[in-house]
Design an enzyme around this catalytic site. Structure first.
Site, PDB file in Angstrom:
ATOM      1  N   ASP A 133       0.847  -1.191   0.000  1.00  0.00           N
ATOM      2  CA  ASP A 133       0.000   0.000   0.000  1.00  0.00           C
ATOM      3  C   ASP A 133       0.885   1.245   0.000  1.00  0.00           C
ATOM      4  OD1 ASP A 133      -2.370   1.418   0.010  1.00  0.00           O
ATOM      5  OD2 ASP A 133      -2.594   1.370   2.183  1.00  0.00           O
ATOM      6  N   TYR A 135       1.149   5.655  -0.418  1.00  0.00           N
ATOM      7  CA  TYR A 135       0.618   6.813   0.320  1.00  0.00           C
ATOM      8  C   TYR A 135       0.881   8.015  -0.578  1.00  0.00           C
ATOM      9  CZ  TYR A 135       0.093   9.556   4.745  1.00  0.00           C
ATOM     10  OH  TYR A 135      -0.309  10.397   5.753  1.00  0.00           O
ATOM     11  N   HIS A 140      -3.959  13.984   0.546  1.00  0.00           N
ATOM     12  CA  HIS A 140      -4.260  13.106   1.681  1.00  0.00           C
ATOM     13  C   HIS A 140      -3.153  13.180   2.733  1.00  0.00           C
ATOM     14  CE1 HIS A 140      -5.536   9.634   4.010  1.00  0.00           C
ATOM     15  NE2 HIS A 140      -4.373   9.053   3.800  1.00  0.00           N
ATOM     16  N   GLU A 208      -9.184   4.088  -2.731  1.00  0.00           N
ATOM     17  CA  GLU A 208      -7.914   3.844  -3.407  1.00  0.00           C
ATOM     18  C   GLU A 208      -8.175   3.114  -4.717  1.00  0.00           C
ATOM     19  OE1 GLU A 208      -4.731   2.207  -1.090  1.00  0.00           O
ATOM     20  OE2 GLU A 208      -5.483   3.025   0.800  1.00  0.00           O
ATOM     21  N   ASP A 240      -9.432   0.338   1.268  1.00  0.00           N
ATOM     22  CA  ASP A 240      -8.509  -0.110   2.314  1.00  0.00           C
ATOM     23  C   ASP A 240      -9.112   0.259   3.676  1.00  0.00           C
ATOM     24  OD1 ASP A 240      -6.234  -1.106   3.498  1.00  0.00           O
ATOM     25  OD2 ASP A 240      -5.106   0.763   3.293  1.00  0.00           O
ATOM     26  N   LYS A 260      -5.324  -2.024   9.902  1.00  0.00           N
ATOM     27  CA  LYS A 260      -5.489  -2.098   8.446  1.00  0.00           C
ATOM     28  C   LYS A 260      -5.726  -3.528   7.961  1.00  0.00           C
ATOM     29  CE  LYS A 260      -4.163   2.164   7.233  1.00  0.00           C
ATOM     30  NZ  LYS A 260      -4.929   3.045   6.361  1.00  0.00           N
TER      31      LYS A 260
END
Ligand code: CA
Length: 423
Positions: A133, A135, A140, A208, A240, A260
């Site tokens: 994952d 970022y 964000h 996402e 997610d 998560k």
């Protein structure tokens, strides 16, 4: 131009106005019915087209593909055939569904290979080996940084120099329609002096997109940024799910863990990078210029409209976010180049997610944490209730589509209903 992308094509299968699945899309997925074992399919209008039936009738024989590949419970073996073959299959399906039936008249077989989407069960499209994952949305990362560290220190010093990411959990990636049980876990309430254990109270979504790796590398190999897209098979929607209270207490110093790993929801259709070609666009300008291994020329962002709806158990849904994949600061090519720059190998079926995709406007923020600004700005729902985070019984629905020159390519949806915690 890729043959199947031709905007002038029309199918003999009826495609309703506004459908996600015109003949120019032809995404790949896996379905089953009470009477049929799992097999590969594509989508056309409101139908799935069973590729195993088309294979049995010899439609793919001249492409030298083992028919068994279409009877698999996942797309992995099909994807592993490589871009040349999977592109040829998509082009052939396009010919089969084309209303100009000169070469391949498959309309006589319609009853055998077309099923209404509402009458089949879509399965998890790939067996995900590893899941990473990222970022990669500046908006964000800035929003989260501002909330927790203040405006001055919103972005960490590394953020503008590399696509930050972490290794996630593959086993709990689930297909759209699978319920999500509210996770239990440790939390440290505000002003408490010891942690408590219980159901997460701050359950959130993250808007996402994920891309599926289409080609293996060997340990030690690096994927060059300008070749990285050759290693991407296609894209899915990706929610997610995140438990903010569990995440907040656990994440220092090693990053996200149980907040998560309880669930991530994907859409059942993988839209090929080929189908997305017409929707290429430029992403945000990168300043400072990244290091040479992350520099690419040309357009590597994609213009994909994204939205999130929350639908309470009883009552009307509300759209709480409208964003776009093109807002991402780091491209998929850069993510993949960075991921492999240390020699880490990648495999067919690996899933790489973008990170929450927030845009510049408050209406484009991609998580409840940002939309409700840590719970200080609740969202009012059509039934008069409020949402700061996601409640039991709520269904969260991600959707996405591209549109240009009258052609609309959609992703279907990634939805999941939240069930109460198992106490
Ligand atoms: Ca995430």
């Amino acid at each position: 131009m890729i043959k199947a992308n031709d905007p002038s094509l029309k199918s003999w299968v009826e495609v309703p106005e506004g459908s996600d699945f015109p003949i120019q899309n032809l995404p790949f997925g896996v379905f089953k019915t009470p009477g049929l074992q799992p097999r590969l399919c594509t989508a056309i209008g409101t139908y799935v087209a069973d590729l195993s039936v088309l294979a049995e009738h010899g439609f793919f024989d001249d492409l030298q593909i083992d028919r068994g590949v279409f009877y698999q419970p996942t797309l992995n073996d099909f994807i592993a055939l490589g871009r040349e073959k999977t592109r040829a299959v998509r082009n052939r399906i396009s010919e089969i569904l084309d209303d100009d039936l000169e070469d391949w008249d498959a309309s006589q077989l319609a009853d055998y290979f077309l099923h209404q989407q509402s009458e089949v069960v879509m399965l998890m499209p790939v067996k995900v080996g590893d899941y990473t994952d990222f970022y990669s949305s500046r908006e964000h990362a800035t929003n989260i940084g501002t909330m927790f560290r203040g405006k001055e220190n919103a972005l960490m010093p590394n953020w503008l120099h590399l696509p930050v990411g972490y290794h996630g959990r593959a086993s709990s990636i689930i297909v759209s329609g699978t319920p999500v049980t509210r996770p239990m876990g440790q939390q440290m309430p505000q002003d408490a002096d010891a942690p408590v254990f219980g159901p997460s109270k701050l359950l959130d979504f993250e808007l996402e997109m994920g891309f599926v790796v289409g080609r293996n590398t060997q340990l030690g190999d690096r994927v060059a940024v300008n070749e990285a897209e050759d290693y991407i098979f296609g894209l899915t929607l990706f929610n997610d799910w995140s438990a903010r209270d569990i995440q907040k207490w656990e994440y220092v110093p090693l990053g996200p863990f149980l907040g998560k790993s309880f669930a991530s929801t994907v859409s059942p259709w993988i839209v090929t990078l080929d189908a997305l070609e017409p929707f290429r666009t430029s992403g945000p300008e990168q300043d400072p210029q990244p290091l040479p291994y992350l520099q690419h020329s040309g357009a590597h962002a994609f213009d994909i409209n994204l939205s999130v709806d929350i639908k309470p158990e009883q009552g009307e849904a509300k759209t709480v976010c409208q964003s776009n994949f093109k807002y991402l600061y780091w491209t998929m090519a850069q993510q993949l180049a960075h991921h492999t720059v240390n020699g880490c190998n990648i495999k067919v079926g690996d899933l790489m997610a973008s990170g929450t995709i927030s845009g510049p406007e408050a209406s484009s923020f991609g998580s409840m944490l940002e939309i409700s600004w840590r719970g200080t700005k609740p969202v009012s729902m059509p039934d008069g209730s409020e949402r700061k985070f996601i409640l039991d019984g709520d269904t969260v629905i991600l959707k996405g589509y591209c549109e240009k020159n009258g052609i609309r390519i959609g992703f279907g949806e990634a939805s999941g209903q939240v069930l109460p915690a198992r106490q």
